[in-house]
Write a protein that holds these residues in place. Structure first.
Motif, PDB file in Angstrom:
ATOM      1  N   ALA A  55      69.101  34.328  64.556  1.00  0.00           N
ATOM      2  CA  ALA A  55      69.145  33.676  63.244  1.00  0.00           C
ATOM      3  C   ALA A  55      70.581  33.421  62.803  1.00  0.00           C
ATOM      4  CB  ALA A  55      68.431  34.540  62.206  1.00  0.00           C
ATOM      5  N   GLU A  56      70.818  32.250  62.294  1.00  0.00           N
ATOM      6  CA  GLU A  56      72.152  31.917  61.768  1.00  0.00           C
ATOM      7  C   GLU A  56      72.332  32.383  60.330  1.00  0.00           C
ATOM      8  OE1 GLU A  56      74.782  31.068  63.459  1.00  0.00           O
ATOM      9  OE2 GLU A  56      73.497  31.186  65.234  1.00  0.00           O
ATOM     10  N   VAL A  57      71.241  32.659  59.640  1.00  0.00           N
ATOM     11  CA  VAL A  57      71.324  33.196  58.282  1.00  0.00           C
ATOM     12  C   VAL A  57      71.319  34.719  58.372  1.00  0.00           C
ATOM     13  CG1 VAL A  57      68.814  33.157  57.916  1.00  0.00           C
ATOM     14  CG2 VAL A  57      70.340  33.083  55.952  1.00  0.00           C
ATOM     15  N   THR A  58      72.109  35.357  57.521  1.00  0.00           N
ATOM     16  CA  THR A  58      72.107  36.816  57.444  1.00  0.00           C
ATOM     17  C   THR A  58      71.557  37.204  56.081  1.00  0.00           C
ATOM     18  OG1 THR A  58      74.035  36.950  58.881  1.00  0.00           O
ATOM     19  CG2 THR A  58      73.510  38.917  57.594  1.00  0.00           C
ATOM     20  N   THR A  59      70.442  37.912  56.084  1.00  0.00           N
ATOM     21  CA  THR A  59      69.785  38.304  54.838  1.00  0.00           C
ATOM     22  C   THR A  59      70.105  39.756  54.517  1.00  0.00           C
ATOM     23  OG1 THR A  59      67.785  38.839  56.089  1.00  0.00           O
ATOM     24  CG2 THR A  59      67.907  36.631  55.128  1.00  0.00           C
ATOM     25  N   VAL A  60      70.108  40.063  53.231  1.00  0.00           N
ATOM     26  CA  VAL A  60      70.367  41.425  52.760  1.00  0.00           C
ATOM     27  C   VAL A  60      69.263  41.852  51.793  1.00  0.00           C
ATOM     28  CG1 VAL A  60      72.022  42.970  51.636  1.00  0.00           C
ATOM     29  CG2 VAL A  60      72.859  40.987  52.908  1.00  0.00           C
ATOM     30  N   LYS A  61      69.105  41.072  50.725  1.00  0.00           N
ATOM     31  CA  LYS A  61      68.121  41.387  49.689  1.00  0.00           C
ATOM     32  C   LYS A  61      66.698  41.171  50.208  1.00  0.00           C
ATOM     33  CE  LYS A  61      70.887  40.024  45.716  1.00  0.00           C
ATOM     34  NZ  LYS A  61      70.858  39.245  44.468  1.00  0.00           N
ATOM     35  N   HIS A  68      63.635  33.618  53.941  1.00  0.00           N
ATOM     36  CA  HIS A  68      64.067  33.069  55.234  1.00  0.00           C
ATOM     37  C   HIS A  68      63.202  33.530  56.408  1.00  0.00           C
ATOM     38  CE1 HIS A  68      67.593  31.140  53.568  1.00  0.00           C
ATOM     39  NE2 HIS A  68      67.815  32.245  52.868  1.00  0.00           N
ATOM     40  N   GLY A  69      62.378  34.552  56.197  1.00  0.00           N
ATOM     41  CA  GLY A  69      61.481  35.022  57.248  1.00  0.00           C
ATOM     42  C   GLY A  69      62.183  35.737  58.383  1.00  0.00           C
TER      43      GLY A  69
END
Length: 192
Positions: A55-61, A68-69
């Motif tokens: 994944a190019e997105v990095t999620t935290v919350k 973003h799944g």
């Protein structure tokens, strides 16, 4: 137990999308064990592990993970804690120290603990299935994704109400799966 039920900036179970998903997962269940299992299996099976899917997105919350799944093990544990707390089930965060997949050093691994009636605290790991990982929800028996198997690996048995600051710093500082993978957090410890 209140600290394991509260909404925070990271475990934002009060976000409308998280509340709705928690409601859907609860469905007609009244038993906290059934609700916890539904939440666990949904996160494990429906939220992709960021390293696995590149994944190019990095999620935290929690709300970002849901939107973003995808999320690293840490972020997936944030979402699972949020879904459980939204259903009034106490949930915390736990960590293991594991050898990195590339064999070069160690990294923390994030998972959860949920408080179940007549069982107490029970650790669950929503990391996601892949060869060598078979995390299950089968209380009171614990079935995590990764057993402690090598020197230097360890289970940290603490149950944190909030994510470790080193985890949050990593996820907020590095964007994209490659950057995070190169900078996965570890902690030093002393064995006496």
């Amino acid at each position: 137990m209140r600290k394991y039920l509260r909404a925070t900036d990271i475990i934002d179970w009060d976000h409308p999308a998280v509340l709705e998903q928690a409601r859907v997962l609860k469905g007609d269940f009244a038993d906290p064990v059934e609700i916890a299992k539904a939440c666990f299996e949904w996160v494990r099976d429906n939220i992709k592990h960021s390293g696995d899917c590149k994944a190019e997105v990095t999620t935290v919350k929690a709300s970002e993970v849901l939107e973003h799944g995808t999320g690293w093990c840490f972020a997936k544990s944030h979402l699972l804690a949020a879904l459980l707390r939204a259903n009034d089930i106490p949930a915390g965060l736990c960590y293991q120290r594991l050898r990195r997949d590339d064999g070069k050093g160690f990294t923390l691994h994030g998972l959860n603990a949920v408080f179940l009636p007549e069982i107490g605290w029970y650790r669950i790991d929503s990391r996601g299935q892949r060869p060598g990982c078979d995390a299950q929800f089968c209380p009171p028996r614990e079935k995590l994704a990764f057993p402690i198997a090598e020197e230097g690996e360890m289970d940290f048995m603490e149950i944190w109400p909030d994510p470790s600051p080193v985890v949050v710093e990593c996820l907020e500082s590095y964007k994209g799966w490659e950057a995070v993978a190169l900078n996965l957090p570890d902690i030093a410890f002393i064995v006496e």
